[in-house]
Enzyme design. Structure first.
Site, mmCIF file in Angstrom:
data_model
loop_
_atom_site.group_PDB
_atom_site.id
_atom_site.type_symbol
_atom_site.label_atom_id
_atom_site.label_comp_id
_atom_site.label_asym_id
_atom_site.label_seq_id
_atom_site.Cartn_x
_atom_site.Cartn_y
_atom_site.Cartn_z
ATOM 1 N N ARG A 59 0.816 -1.215 0.000
ATOM 2 C CA ARG A 59 0.000 0.000 0.000
ATOM 3 C C ARG A 59 0.849 1.265 0.000
ATOM 4 O O ARG A 59 0.379 2.332 -0.418
ATOM 5 C CB ARG A 59 -1.007 -0.025 1.150
ATOM 6 C CG ARG A 59 -2.148 -1.015 0.899
ATOM 7 C CD ARG A 59 -3.194 -0.960 1.998
ATOM 8 N NE ARG A 59 -2.677 -1.335 3.286
ATOM 9 C CZ ARG A 59 -2.583 -2.578 3.731
ATOM 10 N NH1 ARG A 59 -2.990 -3.576 2.983
ATOM 11 N NH2 ARG A 59 -2.091 -2.839 4.920
ATOM 12 N N GLU A 96 2.585 -6.024 13.533
ATOM 13 C CA GLU A 96 1.448 -6.092 14.456
ATOM 14 C C GLU A 96 0.823 -7.487 14.358
ATOM 15 O O GLU A 96 0.340 -8.026 15.340
ATOM 16 C CB GLU A 96 0.423 -5.016 14.065
ATOM 17 C CG GLU A 96 -0.700 -4.826 15.060
ATOM 18 C CD GLU A 96 -1.729 -3.802 14.574
ATOM 19 O OE1 GLU A 96 -1.574 -3.268 13.468
ATOM 20 O OE2 GLU A 96 -2.684 -3.576 15.328
HETATM 21 P P1 AMP Z 1 3.630 -1.820 11.819
HETATM 22 O O1 AMP Z 1 4.911 -2.455 11.365
HETATM 23 O O2 AMP Z 1 3.028 -2.526 12.998
HETATM 24 O O3 AMP Z 1 3.791 -0.332 12.031
HETATM 25 O O4 AMP Z 1 2.576 -2.041 10.670
HETATM 26 C C1 AMP Z 1 2.549 -1.209 9.586
HETATM 27 C C2 AMP Z 1 2.273 -1.964 8.313
HETATM 28 O O5 AMP Z 1 1.243 -2.928 8.465
HETATM 29 C C3 AMP Z 1 1.826 -0.999 7.242
HETATM 30 O O6 AMP Z 1 2.482 -1.367 6.038
HETATM 31 C C4 AMP Z 1 0.322 -1.195 7.162
HETATM 32 O O7 AMP Z 1 -0.070 -1.291 5.811
HETATM 33 C C5 AMP Z 1 0.025 -2.485 7.895
HETATM 34 N N1 AMP Z 1 -0.895 -2.336 9.020
HETATM 35 C C6 AMP Z 1 -0.626 -2.618 10.313
HETATM 36 N N2 AMP Z 1 -1.676 -2.443 11.100
HETATM 37 C C7 AMP Z 1 -2.654 -2.008 10.301
HETATM 38 C C8 AMP Z 1 -4.010 -1.620 10.533
HETATM 39 N N3 AMP Z 1 -4.569 -1.658 11.756
HETATM 40 N N4 AMP Z 1 -4.743 -1.215 9.475
HETATM 41 C C9 AMP Z 1 -4.187 -1.163 8.238
HETATM 42 N N5 AMP Z 1 -2.927 -1.518 7.965
HETATM 43 C C10 AMP Z 1 -2.169 -1.928 8.967
#
Ligand code: AMP
Length: 172
Positions: A59, A96
């Site tokens: 994305r 996450e």
């Molecule tokens: P993080 O590494 O936990 O900051 O996760 C960020 C990545 O995971 C990004 O590339 C987002 O596209 C995706 N992502 C994580 N959590 C979400 C969420 N709650 N909604 C949408 N995309 C998420």
């Protein structure tokens, strides 16, 4: 709050139980909203010299490519494993929801290139940190990071740990 924020859809328990997924596809499908989002993403960086936007698959690409054009910068993809030909730098990180690895072509950037990291959502910050580590390993000069949505409750900003600014269009 800008009017397009109502187009962000919360999807409970996607892609795993316990995750509230921010679905931005309705924002992308609305011409005026997509344009407003791109303007808001670009605004803080208009005066910053940037050689390349480094966007994170998948994305991040949606925003990274038009942002690169808006800022007069090149576009360099940070991709999932096995997608990029040639020698790559590889970085494993915690998400996450699970683990993943990101890759950058070793010769994608000249040493000292001024780069802006781009993704759609900042959640726990692991993805952005892995992207930053890749850019550091490529000896780029990281001018900052731009995300559309920062999920403040997940504390991802604390993992940025850089003097370079991290700009979120929307913190929620
Ligand atoms: P993080 O590494 O936990 O900051 O996760 C960020 C990545 O995971 C990004 O590339 C987002 O596209 C995706 N992502 C994580 N959590 C979400 C969420 N709650 N909604 C949408 N995309 C998420």
């Amino acid at each position: 709050m800008p009017s397009w924020t109502r187009l962000i859809r919360d999807v409970a328990d996607f892609p795993r139980p316990g995750i509230v997924f921010k679905d931005i596809t309705p924002v992308l499908a609305d011409a005026a909203a997509f344009d407003a989002v791109l303007e808001a993403l670009a605004a803080p960086w208009r005066e910053t010299p940037i050689d390349a936007v480094l966007a994170i698959e998948a994305r991040g690409f949606i925003f990274g490519a038009p942002l690169a054009r808006a800022l007069g910068a090149g576009f360099v993809p940070i991709r999932k494993p096995g997608k990029l030909p040639g020698r790559t730098l590889s970085q494993r990180y915690a998400l996450e929801y699970g683990h993943d690895t990101l890759e950058l072509q070793a010769d994608a950037l000249p040493i000292g290139a001024r780069v802006l990291l781009v993704d759609d959502v900042l959640a726990t910050g692991g993805t952005l940190k892995a992207a930053r580590t890749l850019a550091e390993r490529a000896e780029a000069d990281i001018v900052g990071a731009a995300v559309l949505i920062e999920l403040t409750a997940l504390g991802g900003r604390a993992r940025w740990q850089s003097d370079a600014p991290l700009q979120a269009v929307l913190s929620m």
